[in-house]
Design a protein around this motif. Structure first.
Motif, PDB file in Angstrom:
ATOM      1  N   SER A  85       0.851  -1.195   0.000  1.00 21.69           N
ATOM      2  CA  SER A  85       0.000   0.000   0.000  1.00 21.69           C
ATOM      3  C   SER A  85       0.880   1.236   0.000  1.00 21.69           C
ATOM      4  O   SER A  85       1.895   1.273   0.682  1.00 21.69           O
ATOM      5  N   ARG A  86       0.485   2.256  -0.594  1.00 23.97           N
ATOM      6  CA  ARG A  86      -0.222   2.295  -1.838  1.00 23.97           C
ATOM      7  C   ARG A  86       0.206   3.499  -2.598  1.00 23.97           C
ATOM      8  O   ARG A  86       0.643   4.491  -2.005  1.00 23.97           O
ATOM      9  N   LEU A 125      -8.391  -5.847  -3.067  1.00 21.48           N
ATOM     10  CA  LEU A 125      -7.476  -4.729  -3.263  1.00 21.48           C
ATOM     11  C   LEU A 125      -8.240  -3.422  -3.404  1.00 21.48           C
ATOM     12  O   LEU A 125      -9.328  -3.376  -3.981  1.00 21.48           O
ATOM     13  N   GLY A 183      -4.781   1.637  -6.127  1.00 16.25           N
ATOM     14  CA  GLY A 183      -3.420   2.003  -5.771  1.00 16.25           C
ATOM     15  C   GLY A 183      -2.666   0.942  -5.001  1.00 16.25           C
ATOM     16  O   GLY A 183      -1.466   1.088  -4.770  1.00 16.25           O
ATOM     17  N   GLU A 184      -3.348  -0.141  -4.599  1.00 15.42           N
ATOM     18  CA  GLU A 184      -2.687  -1.227  -3.893  1.00 15.42           C
ATOM     19  C   GLU A 184      -2.168  -2.268  -4.878  1.00 15.42           C
ATOM     20  O   GLU A 184      -2.751  -2.485  -5.946  1.00 15.42           O
TER      21      GLU A 184
END
Length: 363
Positions: free
Chosen positions: A91-92, A298, A301-302
């Motif tokens: 993350s992230r 998810l 951005g992960e």
């Protein structure tokens, strides 16, 4: 073949290793991707050509040259999973829903948008981000027979493919599997990045290093007994190649469980061709993989890193809307420089599927 894991709706993200990407590292990789995209936009020629597969020599050279600029903390965050779960969530990167545009209706539409200056928005930028990260930890590669050889694959629901055992499906459970289990040159590390997942669709993860098997079950499953065939995304040309039997599990040392590895894809394994003893051992492994299954959804951005030699992954069912808001992931296959394949795999034919490896010398 029927899906072999129950429909895991409960999420268990706390059971998966988590790492935080430092904000400085995230800004650095996005800024570098911006510079590369700007330079490519100024390059004469058709942008669709270098954007279509991401294998253009100029792009590859820019990524190779740029990787050294990335901070060491990025490499640390994206190193291969170290826990027995065989998976890590990173993350992230800061992203917004608006920057990517609507979820395309299929991977080919996503690839076409990448080469269109008017429509590609930030999706292509994110492709470059993924290439930079993948190159920082190993060798990103693709398959000539999958998504036209593109190095960054788009994983999204596609009309007409709802019931397939492939990343384009949605309505059915995507059974747990090793990525490209049929091929001796399959990835060591699978990197998935989330652009959009408003319905919290879960990815299932199960590690062979968390299952319980008897010595006899290990013996049976480590004996090459059945082939694993290519999945439907590669077409049907595999029939003209010999189908060599492969072991389902094996160990790097005599004590077994702590360094077990596996090749597992029941949806493309002709289990009916094995004797009852082997099928019982395989069924026990399947039940154990369900018992130790973790599920994570998810967020944008992960990233999810999956050790493809240790863990199998799948996806819970969901109902696709096809309105531009559906789940959208991107995937890169990565070969790790410090990990080699079993010598016995060198003779496998890979059913004629060719690796696309522009970062490998002489490829």
């Amino acid at each position: 073949m029927k899906s072999v894991l129950s429909e895991r709706k409960t999420l268990h993200p706390h059971e998966i290793e988590r790492r935080e990407l430092p904000a400085r590292a995230g800004r650095a990789v996005r800024a570098l991707a911006d510079r590369i995209c700007t330079a490519l936009d100024a390059t004469p020629g058709d942008p669709a050509e270098w954007a279509r597969t991401l294998t253009d020599s100029a792009l590859v050279a820019r990524i190779d040259a740029g990787v050294s600029e990335l901070p060491a903390s990025l490499r640390e965050a994206f190193r291969a999973p170290t826990s027995n779960a065989g998976a890590t969530i990173v993350s992230r990167l800061p992203v917004t829903d608006e920057e990517f545009g609507p979820t395309p209706s299929g991977w080919n539409e996503a690839a076409a948008w990448a080469g269109d200056r008017e429509r590609r928005a930030r999706s292509f930028h994110f492709d470059i981000v993924m290439m930079l990260i993948a190159r920082a930890v190993g060798e990103p590669f693709g398959w000539a027979g999958q998504q036209d050889g593109r190095l960054v694959n788009n994983i999204l629901p596609t009309p007409g493919h709802e019931y397939e055992q492939s990343g384009a499906s949605s309505t059915i459970l995507l059974s747990p599997h090793s990525e490209d289990a049929f091929h001796p040159h399959r990835a060591n590390l699978l990197m998935l990045a989330c652009l959009r997942n408003p319905d919290e669709v879960g990815t299932t993860l199960s590690s062979v290093r968390q299952v319980e098997l008897s010595a006899e079950q290990r013996r049976l499953l480590s004996t090459p007994t059945l082939p694993i065939l290519p999945d439907i995304s590669y077409g049907d040309g595999h029939q003209r190649y010999p189908a060599p039997p492969v072991p389902t599990i094996w160990c790097e040392s005599p004590d077994g469980a702590q360094d077990s590895m596996l090749r597992y894809d029941p949806a493309y394994t002709p289990l009916d061709d094995a004797d009852s003893e082997f099928r019982r051992a395989y069924a026990h492994l399947t039940a154990e993989l369900e018992r130790v299954c973790h599920t994570a959804a998810l967020e944008p951005g992960e990233f999810l890193l999956v050790d493809n030699d240790v863990a199998v992954h799948g996806r819970v069912p969901f109902t696709a809307r096809y309105d531009g808001t559906d789940r959208w992931l991107k995937r890169v296959n990565i070969r790790l420089p410090d990990r080699s394949r079993r010598a016995e795999e060198a003779s496998e034919n890979g059913y004629g599927q060719r690796v696309v490896a522009p970062f490998r010398a002489g490829a």
